[in-house]
Design an enzyme around this catalytic site. Structure first.
Site, PDB file in Angstrom:
ATOM      1  N   GLU A  70      12.717  39.834  14.591  1.00 38.21           N
ATOM      2  CA  GLU A  70      12.682  39.315  13.223  1.00 38.21           C
ATOM      3  C   GLU A  70      13.939  38.503  12.912  1.00 38.21           C
ATOM      4  OE1 GLU A  70      10.118  42.965  13.455  1.00 38.21           O
ATOM      5  OE2 GLU A  70      12.139  42.417  14.122  1.00 38.21           O
ATOM      6  N   PRO A 285      13.774  44.643  30.176  1.00 37.41           N
ATOM      7  CA  PRO A 285      13.261  45.566  29.150  1.00 37.41           C
ATOM      8  C   PRO A 285      13.384  44.975  27.747  1.00 37.41           C
ATOM      9  CG  PRO A 285      14.684  46.710  30.702  1.00 37.41           C
ATOM     10  CD  PRO A 285      14.867  45.248  30.948  1.00 37.41           C
ATOM     11  N   ARG A 286      12.466  45.353  26.886  1.00 35.41           N
ATOM     12  CA  ARG A 286      12.461  44.868  25.512  1.00 35.41           C
ATOM     13  C   ARG A 286      13.644  45.406  24.721  1.00 35.41           C
ATOM     14  NH1 ARG A 286      13.114  43.119  21.328  1.00 35.41           N
ATOM     15  NH2 ARG A 286      11.663  42.629  19.622  1.00 35.41           N
ATOM     16  N   GLU A 329      19.328  35.988  26.545  1.00 32.72           N
ATOM     17  CA  GLU A 329      19.185  35.152  27.731  1.00 32.72           C
ATOM     18  C   GLU A 329      17.741  35.056  28.215  1.00 32.72           C
ATOM     19  OE1 GLU A 329      23.442  35.145  29.985  1.00 32.72           O
ATOM     20  OE2 GLU A 329      22.101  36.791  30.549  1.00 32.72           O
ATOM     21  N   ASN A 353       5.910  38.733  22.277  1.00 35.30           N
ATOM     22  CA  ASN A 353       5.778  37.311  21.992  1.00 35.30           C
ATOM     23  C   ASN A 353       5.726  36.507  23.299  1.00 35.30           C
ATOM     24  OD1 ASN A 353       5.997  34.714  20.937  1.00 35.30           O
ATOM     25  ND2 ASN A 353       8.206  34.860  20.712  1.00 35.30           N
ATOM     26  N   ILE A 355       5.280  33.125  23.192  1.00 36.38           N
ATOM     27  CA  ILE A 355       5.548  31.732  22.825  1.00 36.38           C
ATOM     28  C   ILE A 355       6.785  31.216  23.550  1.00 36.38           C
ATOM     29  CG2 ILE A 355       6.139  30.206  20.909  1.00 36.38           C
ATOM     30  CD1 ILE A 355       4.475  32.118  19.111  1.00 36.38           C
ATOM     31  N   GLU A 356       7.837  32.038  23.648  1.00 40.46           N
ATOM     32  CA  GLU A 356       9.056  31.580  24.313  1.00 40.46           C
ATOM     33  C   GLU A 356       8.795  31.287  25.786  1.00 40.46           C
ATOM     34  OE1 GLU A 356      13.798  32.708  24.638  1.00 40.46           O
ATOM     35  OE2 GLU A 356      12.365  34.255  24.022  1.00 40.46           O
TER      36      GLU A 356
END
Length: 442
Positions: A70, A285-286, A329, A353, A355-356
């Site tokens: 966010e 990892p997220r 990164e 996501n 999109i990146e």
């Protein structure tokens, strides 16, 4: 029973405050950021900065960005807001240490950063009274009943921007016997990512819903990070690099076991030494608090690990597994990888996501669970930027096949970049909508 729900909620949030303090102390052992300015979380601002002072005719804009994703979305729209309101000041709040660390980069002189107040009536009222924002922007999903009530009680325009609401979240909100639906209805406006999201917000009774698109399409991969990833790739062994991107708990262990199961030798190291074009595995990892745990899981499965934090300014070190244990990164990791498996999509977690990855030109293989980003996932499939598989085993097979098919991989990379460009513009639309809202509220 329904009229009692808000009362029970108020009692529960008040009673949970000692538990929250205990949780913060526990998390602070691994992430010291959680020990910073703890009183702010309870609406106590004695040691906090004073209210920012915008110039005449400009607003104090409060943006709440709970966590890292966010905050990065807020970073996309913020330059547009500063351009249309040169004298604005920013009040930026967060719920997680990673969000707060990232958000510190967005501050200009005169801005203030705080923790989100815990959702008791007293804490949220103290927050609003202490800082008196002129307009509030909640990013993506963060709707808290008492926080919304404290804002609407003083007539503050409050919007949910870059908003998304899955079918699962809609059902959950509807089960709260009016508590969350009432909070959604009290919002001044919702700026939804997609029309399906907008339809679900309307089902909850939100009076003003506009579809402005997904801010994350407007994010441009940083050229220095792309160059860094390419340098890593050039220095790496000449075999495919396959990444599990933004992985979540449960996925890494399954991923490591799949690697071992696919190896035709007893040890992973022997397999890597014996198989021509055996991939170089990369996991990012997220959540940063899990970096050490993921490294331990890999070691328990007999995999040697080279961590990004050990590379410094040099090249990746030889190992069965590269671990992306850094923040900020992702574009470099996507430039390093030939193919990315989408984290969060191989367990029923809703996906992360993609999109990146598309904007960086990295082909994506995703699992069946993408309900948090359902339209973007379907659009990426239709554009030819992504593949969908039934499970992780199929995902690994598809990723390895794609890594060995250079023409198809290039076509997907080109399709991903075009897909990302096609859906840009949400930042400008969001800033313009907030401008109109501010003008109407003055």
């Amino acid at each position: 029973m329904a009229p009692l729900i808000p009362v029970l909620y108020d009692l529960a949030t008040w009673a949970a405050q000692p538990l929250l303090r205990r949780k913060l102390r526990r998390r602070g052992g691994a992430e010291p950021g959680y020990l910073q300015a703890v009183d702010e979380r309870f609406g106590r601002y004695g040691a906090a900065p004073a209210r920012p002072q915008p110039t005449a005719g400009a607003p104090l804009v409060w943006i709440h960005a709970v966590s890292l994703g966010e905050t990065r979305a807020a970073a996309i729209v913020l330059p547009q807001l500063r351009a249309q309101w040169p004298g604005m000041r920013l009040l930026l709040t967060h719920g997680t240490a990673t969000g707060r660390a990232e958000g510190a980069r967005l501050l200009a002189p005169g801005d203030v950063q705080l923790w989100q107040p815990w959702d008791t009536r007293a804490a949220t009222r103290r927050f609003v009274q202490a800082y008196r924002p002129d307009i509030g922007v909640l990013m993506e999903t963060e709707v808290w009943p008492n926080l919304v009530r404290a804002c609407t009680d003083v007539g503050m325009p409050l919007v949910l921007a870059n908003a998304r609401l899955s079918a699962k979240s809609l059902r959950g909100a509807q089960r709260t016997a009016g508590l969350l639906p009432a909070a959604y209805r009290a919002l001044t406006a919702v700026y939804a990512q997609t029309e399906p999201d907008a339809a679900r917000f309307r089902t909850l009774g939100v009076p003003t819903v506009e579809v402005l698109g997904n801010l994350k399409f407007d994010a441009q991969p940083a050229a220095p990070l792309l160059a860094l990833g390419r340098r890593w790739r050039d220095a790496a062994p000449s075999r495919p690099v396959l990444m599990l991107a933004s992985s979540r708990e449960g996925e890494e262990l399954a991923f490591f076991k799949q690697i071992r199961a696919a190896a035709p030798a007893e040890s992973a190291q022997a397999a890597i030494n014996s198989i021509v074009n055996w991939p170089q595995w990369l996991v990012v990892p997220r959540h940063p608090q899990r970096f050490d745990a993921v490294a331990d899981l890999a070691a328990q499965q007999g995999l040697s690990v080279s961590r990004r934090s050990q590379w410094g300014t040099g090249a990746p070190q030889a190992a069965d597994l590269w671990l992306g244990d850094s923040l900020g990164e992702m574009a470099a990791y996507y430039a390093l990888a030939d193919v990315a498996l989408l984290g969060g999509s191989f367990e029923p977690l809703g996906g992360q996501n993609l999109i990146e990855a598309a904007a960086c030109g990295c082909p994506v293989v995703m699992g069946p669970h993408t309900f948090n980003f359902s339209q973007a996932a379907e659009q990426a499939l239709a554009a030819g930027a992504a593949l969908r598989v039934a499970d992780l085993a199929q995902g690994l097979q598809a990723a390895q096949a794609l890594a060995g098919d250079a023409p198809r991989r290039q076509a997907m990379a080109d399709a991903g970049r075009a897909f990302a460009r096609q859906h840009q513009g949400a930042a400008a639309r969001t800033a313009a909508a907030l401008q109109l809202l501010w003008q109407g509220a003055r």
